[in-house]
Scaffold this motif. Structure first.
Motif, PDB file in Angstrom:
ATOM      1  N   GLU A  25     -13.057  12.545 -43.791  1.00  0.00           N
ATOM      2  CA  GLU A  25     -12.276  12.564 -45.024  1.00  0.00           C
ATOM      3  C   GLU A  25     -10.769  12.624 -44.780  1.00  0.00           C
ATOM      4  OE1 GLU A  25     -13.906  11.988 -47.679  1.00  0.00           O
ATOM      5  OE2 GLU A  25     -15.892  12.276 -46.782  1.00  0.00           O
ATOM      6  N   ASN A  26     -10.349  13.300 -43.734  1.00  0.00           N
ATOM      7  CA  ASN A  26      -8.912  13.465 -43.492  1.00  0.00           C
ATOM      8  C   ASN A  26      -8.354  12.430 -42.523  1.00  0.00           C
ATOM      9  OD1 ASN A  26     -10.080  16.333 -44.122  1.00  0.00           O
ATOM     10  ND2 ASN A  26      -7.910  16.492 -44.620  1.00  0.00           N
ATOM     11  N   LEU A  27      -9.155  12.000 -41.567  1.00  0.00           N
ATOM     12  CA  LEU A  27      -8.637  11.110 -40.524  1.00  0.00           C
ATOM     13  C   LEU A  27      -9.225   9.703 -40.582  1.00  0.00           C
ATOM     14  CD1 LEU A  27      -8.686  13.656 -37.558  1.00  0.00           C
ATOM     15  CD2 LEU A  27      -6.707  12.879 -38.867  1.00  0.00           C
ATOM     16  N   GLY A  28     -10.212   9.482 -41.429  1.00  0.00           N
ATOM     17  CA  GLY A  28     -10.785   8.143 -41.562  1.00  0.00           C
ATOM     18  C   GLY A  28     -11.633   7.724 -40.369  1.00  0.00           C
ATOM     19  N   LEU A  29     -12.051   8.681 -39.527  1.00  0.00           N
ATOM     20  CA  LEU A  29     -12.928   8.372 -38.399  1.00  0.00           C
ATOM     21  C   LEU A  29     -14.372   8.496 -38.878  1.00  0.00           C
ATOM     22  CD1 LEU A  29     -10.988  10.315 -35.614  1.00  0.00           C
ATOM     23  CD2 LEU A  29     -11.065   7.832 -35.968  1.00  0.00           C
ATOM     24  N   THR A  30     -14.864   7.427 -39.454  1.00  0.00           N
ATOM     25  CA  THR A  30     -16.164   7.474 -40.139  1.00  0.00           C
ATOM     26  C   THR A  30     -17.332   7.089 -39.236  1.00  0.00           C
ATOM     27  OG1 THR A  30     -15.783   5.214 -40.947  1.00  0.00           O
ATOM     28  CG2 THR A  30     -15.141   7.032 -42.396  1.00  0.00           C
ATOM     29  N   GLY A  31     -17.060   6.928 -37.939  1.00  0.00           N
ATOM     30  CA  GLY A  31     -18.162   6.623 -37.028  1.00  0.00           C
ATOM     31  C   GLY A  31     -19.171   7.744 -36.970  1.00  0.00           C
ATOM     32  N   SER A  32     -18.692   8.978 -36.972  1.00  0.00           N
ATOM     33  CA  SER A  32     -19.584  10.137 -36.999  1.00  0.00           C
ATOM     34  C   SER A  32     -20.205  10.227 -38.389  1.00  0.00           C
ATOM     35  CB  SER A  32     -18.805  11.424 -36.688  1.00  0.00           C
ATOM     36  OG  SER A  32     -18.151  11.306 -35.436  1.00  0.00           O
ATOM     37  N   LYS A  33     -21.516  10.191 -38.454  1.00  0.00           N
ATOM     38  CA  LYS A  33     -22.199  10.073 -39.739  1.00  0.00           C
ATOM     39  C   LYS A  33     -22.678  11.425 -40.268  1.00  0.00           C
ATOM     40  CE  LYS A  33     -21.890   5.602 -40.141  1.00  0.00           C
ATOM     41  NZ  LYS A  33     -20.844   5.387 -39.121  1.00  0.00           N
ATOM     42  N   LYS A  34     -22.660  11.541 -41.584  1.00  0.00           N
ATOM     43  CA  LYS A  34     -23.211  12.718 -42.245  1.00  0.00           C
ATOM     44  C   LYS A  34     -24.635  12.385 -42.675  1.00  0.00           C
ATOM     45  CE  LYS A  34     -20.770  15.490 -44.783  1.00  0.00           C
ATOM     46  NZ  LYS A  34     -20.027  16.220 -45.857  1.00  0.00           N
ATOM     47  N   GLY A  35     -25.597  12.969 -41.954  1.00  0.00           N
ATOM     48  CA  GLY A  35     -26.993  12.720 -42.261  1.00  0.00           C
ATOM     49  C   GLY A  35     -27.568  13.861 -43.068  1.00  0.00           C
ATOM     50  N   CYS A  36     -28.058  14.880 -42.354  1.00  0.00           N
ATOM     51  CA  CYS A  36     -28.668  16.025 -43.043  1.00  0.00           C
ATOM     52  C   CYS A  36     -27.621  17.056 -43.445  1.00  0.00           C
ATOM     53  CB  CYS A  36     -29.685  16.682 -42.124  1.00  0.00           C
ATOM     54  SG  CYS A  36     -28.954  17.432 -40.642  1.00  0.00           S
ATOM     55  N   ASP A  37     -26.494  17.111 -42.734  1.00  0.00           N
ATOM     56  CA  ASP A  37     -25.430  18.100 -42.961  1.00  0.00           C
ATOM     57  C   ASP A  37     -25.916  19.524 -42.692  1.00  0.00           C
ATOM     58  OD1 ASP A  37     -22.707  18.347 -43.446  1.00  0.00           O
ATOM     59  OD2 ASP A  37     -22.950  18.833 -45.554  1.00  0.00           O
ATOM     60  N   HIS A  38     -26.996  19.644 -41.918  1.00  0.00           N
ATOM     61  CA  HIS A  38     -27.552  20.957 -41.588  1.00  0.00           C
ATOM     62  C   HIS A  38     -27.835  21.097 -40.090  1.00  0.00           C
ATOM     63  CE1 HIS A  38     -28.295  21.007 -45.943  1.00  0.00           C
ATOM     64  NE2 HIS A  38     -28.364  22.316 -45.829  1.00  0.00           N
ATOM     65  N   GLY A  39     -27.301  20.186 -39.276  1.00  0.00           N
ATOM     66  CA  GLY A  39     -27.516  20.276 -37.836  1.00  0.00           C
ATOM     67  C   GLY A  39     -28.929  19.978 -37.390  1.00  0.00           C
ATOM     68  N   GLN A  40     -29.632  19.140 -38.143  1.00  0.00           N
ATOM     69  CA  GLN A  40     -31.026  18.866 -37.815  1.00  0.00           C
ATOM     70  C   GLN A  40     -31.281  17.427 -37.385  1.00  0.00           C
ATOM     71  OE1 GLN A  40     -33.079  20.030 -41.392  1.00  0.00           O
ATOM     72  NE2 GLN A  40     -32.977  22.215 -40.914  1.00  0.00           N
ATOM     73  N   CYS A  41     -30.338  16.511 -37.628  1.00  0.00           N
ATOM     74  CA  CYS A  41     -30.613  15.102 -37.327  1.00  0.00           C
ATOM     75  C   CYS A  41     -29.766  14.549 -36.186  1.00  0.00           C
ATOM     76  CB  CYS A  41     -30.424  14.244 -38.567  1.00  0.00           C
ATOM     77  SG  CYS A  41     -28.693  14.021 -39.070  1.00  0.00           S
ATOM     78  N   GLY A  42     -28.605  15.135 -35.928  1.00  0.00           N
ATOM     79  CA  GLY A  42     -27.777  14.692 -34.818  1.00  0.00           C
ATOM     80  C   GLY A  42     -26.881  13.500 -35.092  1.00  0.00           C
ATOM     81  N   ALA A  43     -26.880  12.977 -36.316  1.00  0.00           N
ATOM     82  CA  ALA A  43     -26.068  11.797 -36.623  1.00  0.00           C
ATOM     83  C   ALA A  43     -24.571  12.073 -36.491  1.00  0.00           C
ATOM     84  CB  ALA A  43     -26.381  11.297 -38.035  1.00  0.00           C
ATOM     85  N   CYS A  44     -24.183  13.335 -36.560  1.00  0.00           N
ATOM     86  CA  CYS A  44     -22.768  13.697 -36.525  1.00  0.00           C
ATOM     87  C   CYS A  44     -22.299  14.130 -35.137  1.00  0.00           C
ATOM     88  CB  CYS A  44     -22.498  14.830 -37.511  1.00  0.00           C
ATOM     89  SG  CYS A  44     -23.295  16.395 -37.033  1.00  0.00           S
ATOM     90  N   THR A  45     -23.128  13.915 -34.113  1.00  0.00           N
ATOM     91  CA  THR A  45     -22.813  14.395 -32.768  1.00  0.00           C
ATOM     92  C   THR A  45     -21.502  13.816 -32.246  1.00  0.00           C
ATOM     93  OG1 THR A  45     -25.177  14.576 -32.269  1.00  0.00           O
ATOM     94  CG2 THR A  45     -23.662  14.580 -30.401  1.00  0.00           C
TER      95      THR A  45
END
Length: 238
Positions: free
Chosen positions: A82-102
């Motif tokens: 949201e602040n830097l526009g680096l959208t490669g890191s994905k928001k999946g579960c938002d609970h640390g369960q899917c790893g999309a935001c690693t």
């Protein structure tokens, strides 16, 4: 007023209404760019101004220092997207369960949705956008392409970052839950398929491109991955 006169008056009113609406729409279209620019300028000014509840931090991301005004409760994932526009890191579960935001922090894989941005000052943060060197892809990125390690691609940035960290962990002698002898950690050359699957178990792929992901890691560590046909036969046999 006669009936013909009433009809003529109604037509004139309709024509005036139509012209008025058309001119209003045209005026809005002409004014829209300037209004948009004004809103953007206000947004930029607002983003540079420290408001109540915010704090100023500096994050080193992909080799660049970024100064941010954010609330202490903002996660690293939200700061990146949201602040830097680096959208490669994905928001999946938002609970640390899917790893999309690693992402990688000081070389270690971290779920960016579970860590606060304010806690990452003076640390080296690497996102999927920072793995390639210009037009030269990271070997893991190349391996994912050559082994069809993705389908929809949503989880791929997290999968790749986790795989990059996996390679470094093995080089550093880290063991996993399935390592038979904890005093004899595997090398990259001897890393088994079971070890790869266990070490990447924190990253989920809803498309089930797991065979390609494992093959990509095998290629990245210097092994020869099985052919896609052999992988398909093994999956059916299992």
């Amino acid at each position: 007023m006669t009936e013909p006169e009433k009809k003529l008056s109604a037509k004139q009113r309709s024509r005036r209404n139509f012209l008025g609406q058309s001119l209003s729409a045209a005026g809005a279209a002409i004014a829209a760019p300037s209004l948009l620019n004004a809103c953007q300028n206000k947004s930029v000014s607002a983003s540079n101004a420290l408001v109540e509840g915010e704090t100023t931090i500096e994050l080193k991301i992909n080799g660049h220092i970024n100064k941010l005004n954010i609330e202490p409760r903002v996660t690293l994932l939200d700061a990146l997207r949201e602040n830097l526009g680096l959208t490669g890191s994905k928001k999946g579960c938002d609970h640390g369960q899917c790893g999309a935001c690693t992402v990688l922090i000081d070389g270690q894989r971290v779920y960016s949705c579970l860590t606060l941005a304010v806690m990452q000052e003076d640390r080296e943060i690497t996102t999927i956008e920072g793995l390639a060197a210009g037009d030269n892809l990271h070997p893991v990125q190349t391996a994912f392409l050559e082994n069809d390690g993705f389908q929809c691609g949503y989880c791929t940035p997290g999968q790749i970052c986790a795989s990059v960290a996996l390679l470094e962990e093995v080089k550093n002698g880290s063991v996993s839950y399935v390592t038979p002898d904890l005093t004899n950690p595997p090398s990259l050359a001897s890393l088994s398929e079971t070890e790869i699957k266990e070490r990447l178990s924190g990253n989920l792929c809803r498309c089930s491109a797991y065979n390609g992901i494992v093959a990509a890691v095998q290629q990245a560590v210097g092994q020869t991955p099985p052919s896609p046909a052999a992988s398909m036969e093994n999956s059916h046999a299992g």
